[in-house]
Design an enzyme around this catalytic site. Structure first.
Site, PDB file in Angstrom:
ATOM      1  N   LYS A   3      22.472  71.827  83.274  1.00 27.90           N
ATOM      2  CA  LYS A   3      22.243  70.398  83.490  1.00 27.90           C
ATOM      3  C   LYS A   3      21.608  70.172  84.861  1.00 27.90           C
ATOM      4  O   LYS A   3      21.743  70.999  85.760  1.00 27.90           O
ATOM      5  CB  LYS A   3      23.583  69.642  83.427  1.00 27.90           C
ATOM      6  CG  LYS A   3      24.161  69.477  82.044  1.00 27.90           C
ATOM      7  CD  LYS A   3      25.410  68.618  82.087  1.00 27.90           C
ATOM      8  CE  LYS A   3      26.051  68.489  80.720  1.00 27.90           C
ATOM      9  NZ  LYS A   3      25.227  67.748  79.745  1.00 27.90           N
ATOM     10  N   GLU A  39      27.637  72.256  73.465  1.00 20.26           N
ATOM     11  CA  GLU A  39      28.795  73.140  73.341  1.00 20.26           C
ATOM     12  C   GLU A  39      30.016  72.469  72.725  1.00 20.26           C
ATOM     13  O   GLU A  39      30.875  73.138  72.163  1.00 20.26           O
ATOM     14  CB  GLU A  39      29.151  73.707  74.727  1.00 20.26           C
ATOM     15  CG  GLU A  39      30.032  72.812  75.601  1.00 20.26           C
ATOM     16  CD  GLU A  39      29.398  71.474  75.964  1.00 20.26           C
ATOM     17  OE1 GLU A  39      28.161  71.376  75.902  1.00 20.26           O
ATOM     18  OE2 GLU A  39      30.137  70.520  76.277  1.00 20.26           O
ATOM     19  N   ARG A  89      30.342  70.522  70.111  1.00 18.90           N
ATOM     20  CA  ARG A  89      30.405  70.693  68.657  1.00 18.90           C
ATOM     21  C   ARG A  89      30.781  72.116  68.301  1.00 18.90           C
ATOM     22  O   ARG A  89      31.366  72.369  67.247  1.00 18.90           O
ATOM     23  CB  ARG A  89      29.067  70.257  68.028  1.00 18.90           C
ATOM     24  CG  ARG A  89      27.887  71.053  68.482  1.00 18.90           C
ATOM     25  CD  ARG A  89      26.557  70.336  68.264  1.00 18.90           C
ATOM     26  NE  ARG A  89      26.272  69.330  69.279  1.00 18.90           N
ATOM     27  CZ  ARG A  89      25.166  68.597  69.336  1.00 18.90           C
ATOM     28  NH1 ARG A  89      24.226  68.744  68.417  1.00 18.90           N
ATOM     29  NH2 ARG A  89      24.988  67.722  70.297  1.00 18.90           N
ATOM     30  N   ASP A 143      23.915  73.654  75.949  1.00 20.76           N
ATOM     31  CA  ASP A 143      24.535  72.404  76.408  1.00 20.76           C
ATOM     32  C   ASP A 143      25.110  71.589  75.244  1.00 20.76           C
ATOM     33  O   ASP A 143      25.792  70.602  75.456  1.00 20.76           O
ATOM     34  CB  ASP A 143      23.498  71.582  77.185  1.00 20.76           C
ATOM     35  CG  ASP A 143      24.128  70.518  78.067  1.00 20.76           C
ATOM     36  OD1 ASP A 143      25.378  70.540  78.219  1.00 20.76           O
ATOM     37  OD2 ASP A 143      23.389  69.676  78.596  1.00 20.76           O
ATOM     38  N   LYS A 183      37.705  67.470  71.854  1.00 25.68           N
ATOM     39  CA  LYS A 183      36.830  68.311  72.675  1.00 25.68           C
ATOM     40  C   LYS A 183      37.427  68.398  74.069  1.00 25.68           C
ATOM     41  O   LYS A 183      37.568  67.398  74.765  1.00 25.68           O
ATOM     42  CB  LYS A 183      35.418  67.709  72.733  1.00 25.68           C
ATOM     43  CG  LYS A 183      34.506  68.374  73.776  1.00 25.68           C
ATOM     44  CD  LYS A 183      33.092  67.805  73.761  1.00 25.68           C
ATOM     45  CE  LYS A 183      32.262  68.353  74.932  1.00 25.68           C
ATOM     46  NZ  LYS A 183      30.882  67.821  74.955  1.00 25.68           N
ATOM     47  N   ASP A 217      34.542  65.850  80.625  1.00 29.61           N
ATOM     48  CA  ASP A 217      34.114  66.324  79.307  1.00 29.61           C
ATOM     49  C   ASP A 217      35.272  66.835  78.445  1.00 29.61           C
ATOM     50  O   ASP A 217      35.069  67.310  77.336  1.00 29.61           O
ATOM     51  CB  ASP A 217      33.026  67.395  79.469  1.00 29.61           C
ATOM     52  CG  ASP A 217      32.012  67.374  78.322  1.00 29.61           C
ATOM     53  OD1 ASP A 217      31.919  66.345  77.641  1.00 29.61           O
ATOM     54  OD2 ASP A 217      31.340  68.401  78.120  1.00 29.61           O
TER      55      ASP A 217
HETATM   56  N1  BES Z   1      29.123  66.600  77.461  1.00 31.69           N
HETATM   57  C1  BES Z   1      27.790  66.356  77.045  1.00 31.69           C
HETATM   58  C2  BES Z   1      27.592  64.918  76.565  1.00 31.69           C
HETATM   59  C3  BES Z   1      27.718  63.868  77.627  1.00 31.69           C
HETATM   60  C4  BES Z   1      26.620  63.494  78.361  1.00 31.69           C
HETATM   61  C5  BES Z   1      28.921  63.266  77.847  1.00 31.69           C
HETATM   62  C6  BES Z   1      26.744  62.511  79.322  1.00 31.69           C
HETATM   63  C7  BES Z   1      29.034  62.291  78.800  1.00 31.69           C
HETATM   64  C8  BES Z   1      27.939  61.914  79.544  1.00 31.69           C
HETATM   65  C9  BES Z   1      27.415  67.274  75.900  1.00 31.69           C
HETATM   66  O1  BES Z   1      28.011  68.518  75.911  1.00 31.69           O
HETATM   67  C10 BES Z   1      25.953  67.495  76.010  1.00 31.69           C
HETATM   68  O2  BES Z   1      25.535  68.071  76.969  1.00 31.69           O
HETATM   69  N2  BES Z   1      25.204  67.057  75.011  1.00 31.69           N
HETATM   70  C11 BES Z   1      23.799  67.205  75.011  1.00 31.69           C
HETATM   71  C12 BES Z   1      23.375  67.646  73.637  1.00 31.69           C
HETATM   72  C13 BES Z   1      21.950  68.036  73.526  1.00 31.69           C
HETATM   73  C14 BES Z   1      21.714  69.346  74.243  1.00 31.69           C
HETATM   74  C15 BES Z   1      21.594  68.160  72.080  1.00 31.69           C
HETATM   75  C16 BES Z   1      23.163  65.881  75.377  1.00 31.69           C
HETATM   76  O3  BES Z   1      23.663  64.848  74.904  1.00 31.69           O
HETATM   77  O4  BES Z   1      22.216  65.865  76.129  1.00 31.69           O
HETATM   78 ZN    ZN Z   2      29.823  68.619  76.840  1.00 31.57          ZN
HETATM   79 MN    MN Z   3      26.977  69.907  77.088  1.00 30.35          MN
END
Ligand code: BES
Ligand code: ZN
Ligand code: MN
Length: 472
Positions: free
Chosen positions: A252, A324, A326, A322, A240, A263
């Site tokens: 966010k 994204e 996956r 968010d 990723k 990320d």
């Molecule tokens: N990049 C984030 C995950 C993340 C969060 C990495 C904090 C490092 C620190 C990912 O893209 C994300 O935003 N995931 C969301 C998914 C949700 C919307 C289902 C999350 O984990 O809140």
């Molecule tokens: Zn992310």
């Molecule tokens: Mn995200």
């Protein structure tokens, strides 16, 4: 941007400022006694002045040796030695490796030396002290060869940390592509780039949708090490590479966005690991698929409710912009399948839920193939890293079932977030053996630790290289 200068030899260098030894055997009595006085309780090591009793070092670092087979402890010890030396006026040190140390722990120790001395000072106008030169002195040719095999991995970890620590302003998709080309030249990789237009033409509706709101367009960079010309079989690593994650229209919070330069950690890990495989001349074929994009906000950003079509034809209902990572991995994994990969391992800073599930200590691992999962876990342990298997039961798939399209990009509610995200990616691997590492918590440390300062850790680089070594 740099750690210690690491070298491996079998002969003790003539001029050093410090000598690092395990235990007190063979030391002049006054030094040994002083070391024993200081090596109490939890102390891993003691820095003792040599009081003129040694001709080639003003200081002796006496280290308590870990258990012979505990790779993680050896790694931490290496880190502690490097950090202790960084706090002393030492320019050159000889590290006397213990005799009869097995290869795995020896390599872990060398990795620790590299990691513990890591600094990121690209943005400091006043550079810090010059990095130390550490000569690891091995008891024989065989152990020197084993120790030397850790050097490309140490470098890979350093590269990964540099990329992750670099702000998005200086490492967007185009700069990341440039880095891949540079490393490809340095390490001898074949590099292919599918630019935005090409990705769109091929039908990568997920990667292109995620990245289209950015002024720096998305792309897929494929790096390849061909170490076995007798076969076309290859292992695919997918990473990723979200160079910055604003969350998109599902924006966010300020606190949630603060660290989102990290990320692209999965893509950095994959690129560095493939480069290390090439430098080590591992006799296997491996391709790294770097899914690079910036998840930005603009008038053309994807919206919740939109339906995307991935490279393999799967339709995806986007219910949260968010989620994204996956999405971009869906196309990367689908391309690896189409190109004939034998197995796929992906690495991604995928979920915040991983921190809730396992904290920063163990990396959540998923696999649809018992052997691949076991191999990955064994590889991690051998290099002193920690993963933990998460379940992949059919029941969890219900979470990503969509009423509108083939699949949806977020689970219903907040349960089992790590698993829902992993199973989404697994969908695109189809029947191929697949494994997944959610490195989001462990790839970053909020404070200084045994293996370096606050910031990127380089976690899973050594595990992936070790897995490739075992597959070769
Ligand atoms: N990049 C984030 C995950 C993340 C969060 C990495 C904090 C490092 C620190 C990912 O893209 C994300 O935003 N995931 C969301 C998914 C949700 C919307 C289902 C999350 O984990 O809140
Ligand atoms: Zn992310
Ligand atoms: Mn995200």
């Amino acid at each position: 941007m740099s750690g210690a200068k690491l070298t491996v030899t079998t002969r003790r260098p003539a001029r050093t400022d410090a000598l690092v030894v395990f235990g007190t055997r063979g030391l002049p009595r006054a030094i040994a006694e002083e070391a024993r006085r200081r090596l109490v309780d939890e102390a891993k090591l003691a820095v003792v002045p040599s009081l003129g009793k040694l001709r080639d070092a003003e200081r002796v670092v006496v280290v308590r040796p870990p258990r012979r087979d505990d790779a993680l402890d050896w790694r931490r010890t290496g880190g502690a030695v490097a950090r202790a030396l960084a706090g002393e006026p030492v320019r050159r040190a000889a590290v006397i490796a213990p005799e009869r140390l097995p290869e795995g722990p020896l390599r872990a120790f060398v990795l620790g030396l590299g990691q513990g001395s890591y600094r990121f000072d690209r943005y400091r106008t006043k550079p810090g002290p010059k990095p130390v030169t550490l000569a690891v002195v091995c008891p024989g040719r065989e152990s020197a060869t084993a120790a030397r095999a850790a050097l490309p991995v140490a470098r890979a970890i350093e590269r990964t940390r540099d990329w992750i620590n670099t702000p998005a302003e200086d490492l967007g998709p185009s700069e990341f592509e440039r880095e891949a080309r540079r490393v490809g030249r340095e390490s001898g990789l074949a590099v292919r780039v599918l630019d935005h237009a090409r990705c769109r033409k091929l039908g990568m509706g997920a990667l292109t949708a995620v990245g289209r709101a950015s002024d720096d367009p998305p792309r897929l960079v494929i790096v390849e090490h061909r170490g076995d010309r007798r076969t076309k079989t290859f292992t695919a690593l997918a990473g990723k590479g979200i160079c910055f994650d604003t969350g998109g229209l599902d924006l966010k919070s300020a606190a949630g966005m603060e660290l989102m330069k990290k990320d692209m950690g999965g893509a950095a890990t994959v690129l560095a690991a493939v480069a290390a495989a090439a430098e080590l001349k591992l006799p296997l074929n491996v391709r790294g698929y770097l899914a690079l994009a910036e998840n930005a906000v603009a008038g053309n950003a994807i919206r919740p409710g939109d339906v995307l079509t991935a490279l393999d034809g799967t339709t995806i209902e986007v219910l949260n912009t968010d989620a994204e990572g996956r999405l971009v991995l869906a196309d990367a994994v689908a391309l690896a399948v189409r190109e004939g990969a034998a197995r796929i391992i992906d690495a991604a800073t995928l979920t915040g839920a991983a921190l809730i599930a396992l904290g920063r200590t163990r990396v959540p691992m998923m696999s649809t193939d018992r052997r691949l999962g076991a191999a990955l876990q064994a590889a991690a342990e051998a290099t002193g890293e920690k993963v933990w298997p998460m379940p992949t039961d059919e029941e969890y798939r219900r979470q990503i079932r969509s009423e509108v399209a083939d699949i949806r990009n977020v689970g219903k509610g907040r349960e089992a977030g790590v698993i829902a995200a992993g199973l989404f990616i697994a969908h695109f691997a189809g029947k191929l053996p697949w494994a997944h590492l959610d490195i989001s918590p462990a790839s970053w440390s909020d404070g200084a630790h045994d293996l370096g300062p606050r910031g990127a850790t380089g976690v899973m680089v050594s595990t992936l290289v070790e897995l490739l070594r075992r597959l070769a």
